[in-house]
Structure formats: C-alpha cells, structure tokens
Motif scaffolding. Structure first.
Motif, mmCIF file in Angstrom:
data_model
loop_
_atom_site.group_PDB
_atom_site.id
_atom_site.type_symbol
_atom_site.label_atom_id
_atom_site.label_comp_id
_atom_site.label_asym_id
_atom_site.label_seq_id
_atom_site.Cartn_x
_atom_site.Cartn_y
_atom_site.Cartn_z
ATOM 1 N N VAL A 24 0.830 -1.212 0.000
ATOM 2 C CA VAL A 24 0.000 0.000 0.000
ATOM 3 C C VAL A 24 0.862 1.258 0.000
ATOM 4 O O VAL A 24 0.583 2.223 -0.707
ATOM 5 C CB VAL A 24 -0.976 -0.004 1.203
ATOM 6 C CG1 VAL A 24 -1.707 1.322 1.327
ATOM 7 C CG2 VAL A 24 -1.972 -1.152 1.079
ATOM 8 N N GLY A 25 1.938 1.256 0.766
ATOM 9 C CA GLY A 25 2.783 2.437 0.898
ATOM 10 C C GLY A 25 3.651 2.745 -0.308
ATOM 11 O O GLY A 25 4.284 3.796 -0.358
ATOM 12 N N THR A 26 3.675 1.847 -1.289
ATOM 13 C CA THR A 26 4.515 2.074 -2.477
ATOM 14 C C THR A 26 3.706 2.012 -3.771
ATOM 15 O O THR A 26 4.262 1.809 -4.845
ATOM 16 C CB THR A 26 5.645 1.032 -2.560
ATOM 17 O OG1 THR A 26 5.069 -0.279 -2.620
ATOM 18 C CG2 THR A 26 6.597 1.142 -1.377
ATOM 19 N N THR A 27 2.374 2.184 -3.647
ATOM 20 C CA THR A 27 1.524 2.066 -4.830
ATOM 21 C C THR A 27 0.595 3.279 -4.938
ATOM 22 O O THR A 27 -0.372 3.410 -4.175
ATOM 23 C CB THR A 27 0.696 0.767 -4.777
ATOM 24 O OG1 THR A 27 1.577 -0.326 -4.518
ATOM 25 C CG2 THR A 27 -0.028 0.530 -6.085
ATOM 26 N N TYR A 28 0.928 4.157 -5.857
ATOM 27 C CA TYR A 28 0.164 5.380 -6.107
ATOM 28 C C TYR A 28 -0.108 5.484 -7.600
ATOM 29 O O TYR A 28 0.667 5.009 -8.427
ATOM 30 C CB TYR A 28 0.949 6.615 -5.656
ATOM 31 C CG TYR A 28 1.151 6.675 -4.160
ATOM 32 C CD1 TYR A 28 0.306 7.430 -3.356
ATOM 33 C CD2 TYR A 28 2.175 5.959 -3.549
ATOM 34 C CE1 TYR A 28 0.482 7.476 -1.989
ATOM 35 C CE2 TYR A 28 2.364 6.001 -2.182
ATOM 36 C CZ TYR A 28 1.509 6.763 -1.407
ATOM 37 O OH TYR A 28 1.682 6.798 -0.044
ATOM 38 N N LEU A 29 -1.210 6.142 -7.950
ATOM 39 C CA LEU A 29 -1.563 6.356 -9.350
ATOM 40 C C LEU A 29 -1.526 7.847 -9.636
ATOM 41 O O LEU A 29 -2.186 8.632 -8.952
ATOM 42 C CB LEU A 29 -2.960 5.791 -9.630
ATOM 43 C CG LEU A 29 -3.404 5.744 -11.071
ATOM 44 C CD1 LEU A 29 -2.535 4.773 -11.867
ATOM 45 C CD2 LEU A 29 -4.864 5.313 -11.156
ATOM 46 N N GLN A 30 -0.750 8.228 -10.628
ATOM 47 C CA GLN A 30 -0.673 9.628 -11.072
ATOM 48 C C GLN A 30 -1.411 9.710 -12.403
ATOM 49 O O GLN A 30 -1.265 8.836 -13.258
ATOM 50 C CB GLN A 30 0.792 10.048 -11.248
ATOM 51 C CG GLN A 30 0.998 11.466 -11.710
ATOM 52 C CD GLN A 30 0.940 11.629 -13.226
ATOM 53 O OE1 GLN A 30 1.365 10.767 -13.970
ATOM 54 N NE2 GLN A 30 0.394 12.725 -13.668
ATOM 55 N N PHE A 31 -2.222 10.742 -12.579
ATOM 56 C CA PHE A 31 -2.933 10.912 -13.848
ATOM 57 C C PHE A 31 -3.282 12.379 -14.050
ATOM 58 O O PHE A 31 -3.327 13.155 -13.107
ATOM 59 C CB PHE A 31 -4.195 10.047 -13.908
ATOM 60 C CG PHE A 31 -5.139 10.243 -12.756
ATOM 61 C CD1 PHE A 31 -6.161 11.176 -12.827
ATOM 62 C CD2 PHE A 31 -5.012 9.498 -11.602
ATOM 63 C CE1 PHE A 31 -7.032 11.362 -11.774
ATOM 64 C CE2 PHE A 31 -5.877 9.669 -10.529
ATOM 65 C CZ PHE A 31 -6.891 10.608 -10.618
ATOM 66 N N ASN A 32 -3.512 12.735 -15.321
ATOM 67 C CA ASN A 32 -3.909 14.103 -15.617
ATOM 68 C C ASN A 32 -5.378 14.151 -16.038
ATOM 69 O O ASN A 32 -6.058 13.120 -16.085
ATOM 70 C CB ASN A 32 -2.981 14.743 -16.666
ATOM 71 C CG ASN A 32 -3.005 14.000 -17.985
ATOM 72 O OD1 ASN A 32 -4.026 13.482 -18.401
ATOM 73 N ND2 ASN A 32 -1.858 13.937 -18.641
ATOM 74 N N SER A 33 -5.859 15.319 -16.357
ATOM 75 C CA SER A 33 -7.289 15.512 -16.625
ATOM 76 C C SER A 33 -7.752 14.869 -17.926
ATOM 77 O O SER A 33 -8.959 14.751 -18.155
ATOM 78 C CB SER A 33 -7.630 17.003 -16.629
ATOM 79 O OG SER A 33 -6.937 17.648 -17.681
ATOM 80 N N THR A 34 -6.848 14.424 -18.766
ATOM 81 C CA THR A 34 -7.264 13.781 -20.023
ATOM 82 C C THR A 34 -7.474 12.278 -19.863
ATOM 83 O O THR A 34 -7.753 11.580 -20.843
ATOM 84 C CB THR A 34 -6.230 14.038 -21.138
ATOM 85 O OG1 THR A 34 -4.971 13.512 -20.734
ATOM 86 C CG2 THR A 34 -6.117 15.523 -21.434
ATOM 87 N N LEU A 35 -7.382 11.770 -18.644
ATOM 88 C CA LEU A 35 -7.593 10.347 -18.392
ATOM 89 C C LEU A 35 -9.004 9.920 -18.773
ATOM 90 O O LEU A 35 -9.205 8.926 -19.468
ATOM 91 C CB LEU A 35 -7.329 10.010 -16.918
ATOM 92 C CG LEU A 35 -7.657 8.575 -16.482
ATOM 93 C CD1 LEU A 35 -6.705 7.585 -17.147
ATOM 94 C CD2 LEU A 35 -7.617 8.451 -14.973
ATOM 95 N N VAL A 36 -9.995 10.674 -18.349
ATOM 96 C CA VAL A 36 -11.399 10.304 -18.583
ATOM 97 C C VAL A 36 -12.286 11.525 -18.351
ATOM 98 O O VAL A 36 -11.891 12.478 -17.685
ATOM 99 C CB VAL A 36 -11.803 9.130 -17.644
ATOM 100 C CG1 VAL A 36 -11.877 9.573 -16.198
ATOM 101 C CG2 VAL A 36 -13.097 8.481 -18.089
ATOM 102 N N ALA A 37 -13.488 11.486 -18.900
ATOM 103 C CA ALA A 37 -14.474 12.556 -18.702
ATOM 104 C C ALA A 37 -15.834 11.921 -18.430
ATOM 105 O O ALA A 37 -16.064 10.753 -18.768
ATOM 106 C CB ALA A 37 -14.545 13.456 -19.928
#
Length: 107
Positions: A24-37
């Motif tokens: 859990v402590g090493t799992t993050y998701l980075q994303f920008n606004s174009t991922l989905v709408a």
C-alpha cells in the motif's frame, strides 16, 4: 467502476522496479485531466499521487518455463514465468543431466 487488465509485460515491468507496487505504501496512481471525462464532457480532476485503496500482493512463485544451452559459448539461458530477483539465483541448486528425472544433487 472501470477495471483495467494489465498485461504480463506491464506486471513484469512493475516487479522489476524495487519498491514500486510492493504494498500500500509504495503504490500510487498519477494521472492528468485527459484520463477520462463524464457524460457532460467534464474532465476528471488530475492527481499527482492517489494511494491504492486495496492492494493484493504477488504470492505466485515463478516457474521455469524453458531453458537453452549454447555449448559453443557456454551460455545457459533460463526463461521464467515472471520477473525474478536475479540476486536470488543459486547456481548450486541445479544439475544438467542426461535424463528427465532424478534426485537433485546440486553442483
């Protein structure tokens, strides 16, 4: 809810990076606004690092799928089902033999 299936190549890439997606402590998701709408075309709010809410660790041991031996170069190539920790390879734990089954003696 959207479920994305990662390929074996993706999973092996994650496993090859030390301290990435190992808990859990090493799992993050980075994303920008174009991922989905949404249906009104409003983009998702971007995130610099959303922590995983549920993490299931890898508990499946690797299997040796095949091997090749080049007598001319002296290279033995082992192919595993997933990325392995190279430093865990114990060369004393296999024997090249002329028959399919027998007792493992090492060496």
């Amino acid at each position: 809810v959207v479920a994305v299936s990662l390929t074996n190549s993706d999973l092996n890439g994650l496993k090859a990076v030390t301290n990435l997606a190992s808990g859990v402590g090493t799992t993050y998701l980075q994303f920008n606004s174009t991922l989905v709408a949404d249906f009104f075309r409003n983009p998702v709010s971007p995130s610099a690092g959303l922590q995983v809410s549920v993490f299931t660790p890898d508990v499946t041991p690797p299997t040796l799928l095949s091997f090749s031996l080049d007598i001319n170069t002296g290279v033995l190539t082992l192919s595993f089902s997933e990325t392995i920790l190279g430093s865990s390879l114990n060369l004393s734990q296999f024997t090249i033999q002329s028959y399919a089954s027998g007792t493992l003696t090492g060496g």
